[in-house]
Enzyme design. Structure first.
Site, mmCIF file in Angstrom:
data_model
loop_
_atom_site.group_PDB
_atom_site.id
_atom_site.type_symbol
_atom_site.label_atom_id
_atom_site.label_comp_id
_atom_site.label_asym_id
_atom_site.label_seq_id
_atom_site.Cartn_x
_atom_site.Cartn_y
_atom_site.Cartn_z
ATOM 1 N N HIS A 95 -5.858 14.931 -7.588
ATOM 2 C CA HIS A 95 -4.403 15.041 -7.646
ATOM 3 C C HIS A 95 -3.744 13.766 -8.156
ATOM 4 C CE1 HIS A 95 -0.349 16.232 -6.577
ATOM 5 N NE2 HIS A 95 -0.837 17.456 -6.573
ATOM 6 N N PRO A 96 -2.806 13.915 -9.103
ATOM 7 C CA PRO A 96 -2.230 12.737 -9.756
ATOM 8 C C PRO A 96 -1.047 12.099 -9.053
ATOM 9 C CG PRO A 96 -1.403 14.709 -10.820
ATOM 10 C CD PRO A 96 -2.341 15.180 -9.745
ATOM 11 N N CYS A 97 -0.625 12.655 -7.910
ATOM 12 C CA CYS A 97 0.677 12.180 -7.409
ATOM 13 C C CYS A 97 0.672 10.719 -6.970
ATOM 14 C CB CYS A 97 1.219 13.093 -6.315
ATOM 15 S SG CYS A 97 0.244 13.116 -4.819
ATOM 16 N N ARG A 98 -0.514 10.157 -6.726
ATOM 17 C CA ARG A 98 -0.532 8.742 -6.307
ATOM 18 C C ARG A 98 -1.015 7.806 -7.408
ATOM 19 N NH1 ARG A 98 2.070 9.042 -1.263
ATOM 20 N NH2 ARG A 98 0.786 7.636 -0.088
ATOM 21 N N CYS B 95 -0.349 13.873 1.594
ATOM 22 C CA CYS B 95 -0.125 12.875 0.567
ATOM 23 C C CYS B 95 0.760 11.791 1.122
ATOM 24 C CB CYS B 95 0.561 13.512 -0.647
ATOM 25 S SG CYS B 95 -0.527 13.609 -2.060
#
Lengths: 284, 283
Positions: free
Chosen positions: A224-227, A100
């Site tokens: 994935h939501p981290c970005r 990430c």
């Protein structure tokens, strides 16, 4: 102070789904959704979806106020049975995720073979530069004309949940054959359009991994939501600068949906900007 | 503070004596002896059961082997849950050793209904476990520090967290993890507490929501405050017999314990407080 982003309905009278956008910009300049605003954006999206017959529904969770947006799509896909991804040892699905914050390992690409297939609504890969006359029908059942591999009808199920940790929506999805067999990550990858697949591999923006659905407990794939906050930032900033209304969930969906074959008809924007469609504009 | 550091060690080195037995329906060339192992509470099953797999593969024919998956009294064990959580949730208050059944075939009449979950029951490689572990750490830091601390770390620091867990190296792990446990003194605690509340009374796998360690008025929130907000059914009504136990790392902390302290000392290596609510045994 907790950053709040909210889109509130101006209210009043029929046809007044026009949004009034106000937000409190936190000192750290990050845009996060709170759960209430998420629900509100979903309810608006739901209303528009009903008008456009786009097939979204709201599913509540028994015994709580939690819920999610859901949509199923039947799709005829040609899946090449050769493996996309060498999961043994290299764990490329995990490589692209742990990176990430760094470049993904290119190992997965070396084993990728010339493959497969766009889902039949190959229109979706053109994102929102779309002629959506054909989009009213969710149950698209044409077939790709790619040679090799066998065609089968799959049911894709998409869920939009709220991540309180990241303050963003999260996309969960799964695909099953008509006999009820779940698709593996390899097969799901192979039904992501080749252009997007390449971009997903190389981009730290989003990675598809298998997760336990936080409300249902069943295995689902997740983007994935981290970005998310990173790519939503310019969208929201621009909207604020231009005094344009924006529905966070809809904007987010129009970015991530096409990555996994989920189309977002352009017509949504005319419902969001009814004033714009009437030709009234303000100088920037 | 010396006592508090001891708590960190006690949590890290917690073990569960376990007996692995091969499922009777597996086709074997000869009888398989049970296999005994002390499982680390804070680790994950696929990370510590290679020996178990090797032991039972010795009596199996290659063609009868699919993926190894584990089950306790009809409940398949999800690989991505910390071992201690699985034990507290499903086997608390039972006689030790913990008796786990080993399967190599996916079809099993006992747990047929649950096999739709097969993808959650085995993982293909250690790098998948690492990705899951790091993902939890990042999510926890998003809650505690808006991801600032974890994002400021170098990739080698992330690697050190994982290697510390994988190789059971307390000092190696905590050399980095202590940074994730810091907070600005004026704040009084983390931004939000990373926690998950598990129960087996409904289908919902866990409850996870935003919750601050300190109220806007400056009151320190306790474990009881958290439960009152997130899962009030877990708390006994006045005068009533206690229907549920609230278990963290196999113990029942006092409900008056400050949540911030619990988060700093009783979190798992993934930086989450995993809390199990289980029915009080009636004996």
């Amino acid at each position: 102070m907790k950053p709040i982003f909210s889109c509130s309905d101006r209210g009043g009278g029929p046809g007044s789904e026009y949004l009034d956008l106000f937000m409190m910009l936190p000192a750290e300049m990050s845009w996060m959704l709170d759960e209430q605003s998420f629900c509100h954006c979903c309810q608006l999206l739901l209303q528009w979806s009903q008008q456009l017959k786009d097939g979204w529904s709201w599913e509540g969770v028994q015994g709580s106020e939690d819920g999610y947006l859901r949509k199923t799509v039947l799709r005829s896909v040609v899946i090449d049975s050769s493996p996309v991804w060498d999961l043994e040892g290299s764990g490329s699905q995990s490589d692209t995720h742990t990176s990430c914050h760094s470049r993904p390992d290119q190992q997965g690409q070396e084993t990728e073979q010339a493959l497969c297939v766009a889902p039949e609504d190959g229109d979706s890969v053109r994102g929102d530069i779309d002629d959506d006359d054909d989009d009213d029908d969710d149950d698209d059942d044409g077939v790709c004309t790619v040679s090799g591999g066998s065609g089968q009808v799959l049911q894709y199920e998409y869920h939009i949940l709220f991540s309180c940790s990241y303050g963003t929506p999260v996309l969960y999805f799964r695909a099953v054959t008509l006999e009820g067999r779940s698709l593996s990550l390899e097969e799901v990858w192979s039904s992501v359009h080749q252009n997007f697949r390449l971009r997903l591999q190389q981009s730290p923006l989003n990675t598809i991994t298998l997760q336990e659905h936080p409300l249902l407990g069943q295995p689902f794939f997740m983007l994935h939501p981290c970005r998310t906050e990173e790519f939503m930032r310019p969208v929201l900033q621009a909207a604020q600068n231009q005094h344009r209304p924006v529905n966070y969930v809809l904007s987010w969906l129009s970015v991530v949906g096409p990555l996994v074959g989920l189309e977002v008809p352009l017509k949504y924007s005319t419902l969001l900007h009814p004033a714009a469609s009437l030709g009234s504009t303000e100088p920037d | 503070m010396a006592d508090d550091k001891d708590v960190l060690r006690d949590v890290w080195f917690g073990r569960i004596p376990t007996c692995f037995t091969l499922n009777q329906d597996e086709v074997t060339e000869r009888e398989a002896e049970p296999y005994y192992l002390l499982l680390p509470r804070v680790s994950y099953l696929p990370l510590v059961t290679d020996k178990v797999k090797k032991h039972f593969l010795k009596v199996m024919k290659a063609e009868d082997v699919e993926e190894m998956w584990l089950e306790y009294e009809g409940t398949p064990l999800k690989w991505h849950y910390p071992i201690g959580v699985l034990f507290d949730l499903h086997a608390s208050n039972t006689v030790l050793p913990w008796s786990i059944t080993v399967h190599f075939k996916f079809f099993c009449p006992l747990v047929a209904k649950k096999l739709q979950y097969r993808d959650l029951l085995h993982c293909t490689s250690n790098s998948v476990i690492e990705a899951h572990f790091m993902s939890s750490i990042k999510e926890a830091d998003a809650l505690k520090h808006k991801s600032q601390v974890v994002n400021d770390m170098q990739k080698k620091d992330h690697k050190q967290l994982w290697m510390g867990l994988q190789n059971d190296k307390f000092d190696q792990f905590w050399a980095i993890n202590r940074k994730l446990m810091e907070y600005p003194t004026e704040e009084g605690g983390f931004r939000y507490i990373p926690f998950r509340i598990y129960q087996t009374m409904s289908d919902r796998p866990f409850i996870q929501k935003l919750f601050r360690p300190v109220s806007p008025e400056g009151n320190v929130h306790t474990l009881g405050d958290l439960l009152k907000e997130m899962y009030p059914a877990a708390l006994p009504n006045d005068g009533e017999q206690k229907r549920y136990q609230v278990v963290i790392h196999g113990i029942e902390p006092l409900l008056e314990t400050p949540l911030q302290w619990l988060s700093e000392h009783l979190s798992h290596p993934d930086n989450f407080l995993h809390i199990c609510v289980i029915p009080t045994p009636t004996d």
